[in-house]
Design a protein around this motif. Structure first.
Motif: not given
Length: 65
Positions: A6-8, A13-14, A37-38, A62-63
């Motif tokens: 999600k962060i990536s 996207a930005e 990469t968790d 986070v979910l």
């Protein structure tokens, strides 16, 4: 989708590089890479900054949905 994915996705996207995001959050580029990469999880204050920066709620960030 994992938190790192999600962060990536939000970062891309930005049109931000890992270095750009790291600078905005006052962390190293390596930290951002580890999040994506968790390999590690951002601390709560960084999660809050990420949600504010990307305009998503903490739940959305986070979910695993």
């Amino acid at each position: 989708m994992t938190l790192g994915e999600k962060i990536s996705e939000l970062r891309n996207a930005e049109n931000m590089s890992q270095s750009d995001l790291a600078e905005k959050l006052d962390v190293s580029r390596q930290s951002v890479s580890k999040w994506e990469t968790d390999s590690s999880i951002p601390e709560l204050d960084k999660l809050i900054q990420l949600s504010d920066l990307f305009g998503v709620t903490l739940d959305e960030l986070v979910l695993h949905k």
